[in-house]
Design an enzyme around this catalytic site. Structure first.
Site, PDB file in Angstrom:
ATOM      1  N   SER A 139       0.847  -1.202   0.000  1.00  0.00           N
ATOM      2  CA  SER A 139       0.000   0.000   0.000  1.00  0.00           C
ATOM      3  C   SER A 139       0.873   1.239   0.000  1.00  0.00           C
ATOM      4  O   SER A 139       2.028   1.201   0.466  1.00  0.00           O
ATOM      5  CB  SER A 139      -0.894   0.007   1.250  1.00  0.00           C
ATOM      6  OG  SER A 139      -1.477   1.276   1.454  1.00  0.00           O
ATOM      7  N   TYR A 152      -1.648  -0.257  10.453  1.00  0.00           N
ATOM      8  CA  TYR A 152      -1.705  -0.607   9.030  1.00  0.00           C
ATOM      9  C   TYR A 152      -0.465  -0.115   8.290  1.00  0.00           C
ATOM     10  O   TYR A 152       0.170  -0.873   7.549  1.00  0.00           O
ATOM     11  CB  TYR A 152      -2.954   0.015   8.412  1.00  0.00           C
ATOM     12  CG  TYR A 152      -3.105  -0.272   6.934  1.00  0.00           C
ATOM     13  CD1 TYR A 152      -3.521  -1.523   6.491  1.00  0.00           C
ATOM     14  CD2 TYR A 152      -2.831   0.710   5.983  1.00  0.00           C
ATOM     15  CE1 TYR A 152      -3.673  -1.786   5.135  1.00  0.00           C
ATOM     16  CE2 TYR A 152      -2.977   0.457   4.632  1.00  0.00           C
ATOM     17  CZ  TYR A 152      -3.394  -0.792   4.210  1.00  0.00           C
ATOM     18  OH  TYR A 152      -3.527  -1.066   2.868  1.00  0.00           O
ATOM     19  N   ALA A 153      -0.108   1.149   8.460  1.00  0.00           N
ATOM     20  CA  ALA A 153       1.048   1.696   7.771  1.00  0.00           C
ATOM     21  C   ALA A 153       2.313   0.940   8.151  1.00  0.00           C
ATOM     22  O   ALA A 153       3.154   0.633   7.297  1.00  0.00           O
ATOM     23  CB  ALA A 153       1.193   3.187   8.089  1.00  0.00           C
ATOM     24  N   SER A 155       2.462  -2.149   9.172  1.00  0.00           N
ATOM     25  CA  SER A 155       2.402  -3.504   8.614  1.00  0.00           C
ATOM     26  C   SER A 155       2.802  -3.525   7.142  1.00  0.00           C
ATOM     27  O   SER A 155       3.484  -4.446   6.681  1.00  0.00           O
ATOM     28  CB  SER A 155       0.993  -4.097   8.782  1.00  0.00           C
ATOM     29  OG  SER A 155       0.056  -3.508   7.882  1.00  0.00           O
ATOM     30  N   LYS A 156       2.409  -2.505   6.393  1.00  0.00           N
ATOM     31  CA  LYS A 156       2.744  -2.480   4.973  1.00  0.00           C
ATOM     32  C   LYS A 156       4.215  -2.153   4.744  1.00  0.00           C
ATOM     33  O   LYS A 156       4.843  -2.664   3.812  1.00  0.00           O
ATOM     34  CB  LYS A 156       1.841  -1.493   4.236  1.00  0.00           C
ATOM     35  CG  LYS A 156       0.379  -1.938   4.192  1.00  0.00           C
ATOM     36  CD  LYS A 156       0.225  -3.315   3.556  1.00  0.00           C
ATOM     37  CE  LYS A 156      -1.225  -3.736   3.409  1.00  0.00           C
ATOM     38  NZ  LYS A 156      -1.387  -5.054   2.780  1.00  0.00           N
TER      39      LYS A 156
END
Length: 263
Positions: A139, A152-153, A155-156
């Site tokens: 992402s 989320y950030a 993890s990506k």
């Protein structure tokens, strides 16, 4: 003989569109999703488009054993040629509300699951002398933190490094590992809903339109093709140019004359 393609998160969005794109190539598909009904619907679409065969597997990839179990089970039907790790979750969590459970849930699905799936595939492929291709779905958030998206950030960003590390160690075995990092893509996901206000804020890009699942699926197909056989460890950003820089900023100064502007 048709390629056997295993896709996680195949029930909607990018995973769904990737499945349909491979179906049009006549691939044998193994579709993995937490929601069996959604995956079954995609399977019907894929069969109508010409897939060699389609098999649906329900799994919660946050479970520690699930990624390897799925890969080994699917391999038992036929060796896997392509693995697309598209399953992911994007919760909106205010920073002061973060706890270990929330953090782990995102990391386990977005990072650990694709890594363990790749390990399991590599073990089986190397034992039988087969080549394989892996594509992870990253992402734009890997490069740009966003409010409410710290897990989320992170993890990506971790997934992109896992992609490079996997490519480094598996290249000698004939296994290529790359990632596609989409910009904002309109998927209307029930699992990861976003408001129009959010979409409008993150979607601007030099090419002037929002992404479509087809844009990402086309990139995945190319990375899995012979045309990309000398590419591994790369992060292909499919984002309309959004990652090139900040959009809609004014000039930081106003030159009085053209002469001054070129001084």
């Amino acid at each position: 003989m048709s390629r056997h393609v295993l896709i996680t998160g195949a029930g909607s969005g990018i995973g769904r569109q990737t499945a349909l794109a491979f179906a049009q190539q006549g691939a044998m598909l193994s579709l993995v999703d937490l929601r069996t009904d959604a995956a079954e619907s995609v399977a019907s679409e894929a069969e109508a488009l010409g897939a060699d065969s389609v098999h649906v597997h329900a799994a919660d990839l946050r479970d520690m054993e699930a990624p390897a179990t799925i890969v080994r089970g699917v391999w038992g039907a036929a060796p896997v040629d392509v693995l697309v790790n598209a399953a992911g979750v994007y919760p909106a969590t205010p920073y002061l509300d973060l706890d270990a459970s929330t953090w782990d849930a995102v990391q386990n699905l977005n990072v650990r699951a694709p890594l363990l799936s790749t390990v399991a595939l590599a073990q089986l492929a190397s034992a039988t002398g087969r080549r394989a291709v892996v594509v992870n779905i990253s992402s734009g958030a890997a490069l740009r933190a966003r409010p409410g998206a710290a897990p989320y950030a992170t993890s990506k960003a971790a997934l992109e490094m896992a992609t490079r590390a996997s490519a480094l160690e598996l290249g000698s075995l004939g296994i290529r590992v790359n990632a596609v990092a989409p910009g904002f893509v309109t998927v209307n996901s029930k699992a990861n809903p976003v408001t129009e206000e959010y979409a409008a804020a993150v979607s601007p890009n030099p090419l002037g339109r929002r992404g479509r699942p087809e844009d990402v699926a086309n990139a995945v197909l190319w990375l899995c093709s012979d045309a990309a056989e000398w590419i591994t460890g790369e992060i292909l950003r499919v984002d309309g140019g959004a990652s090139t820089g900040a959009m809609n900023l004014p000039l930081h100064w106003e030159p009085a004359t053209k002469k001054e502007a070129h001084a």
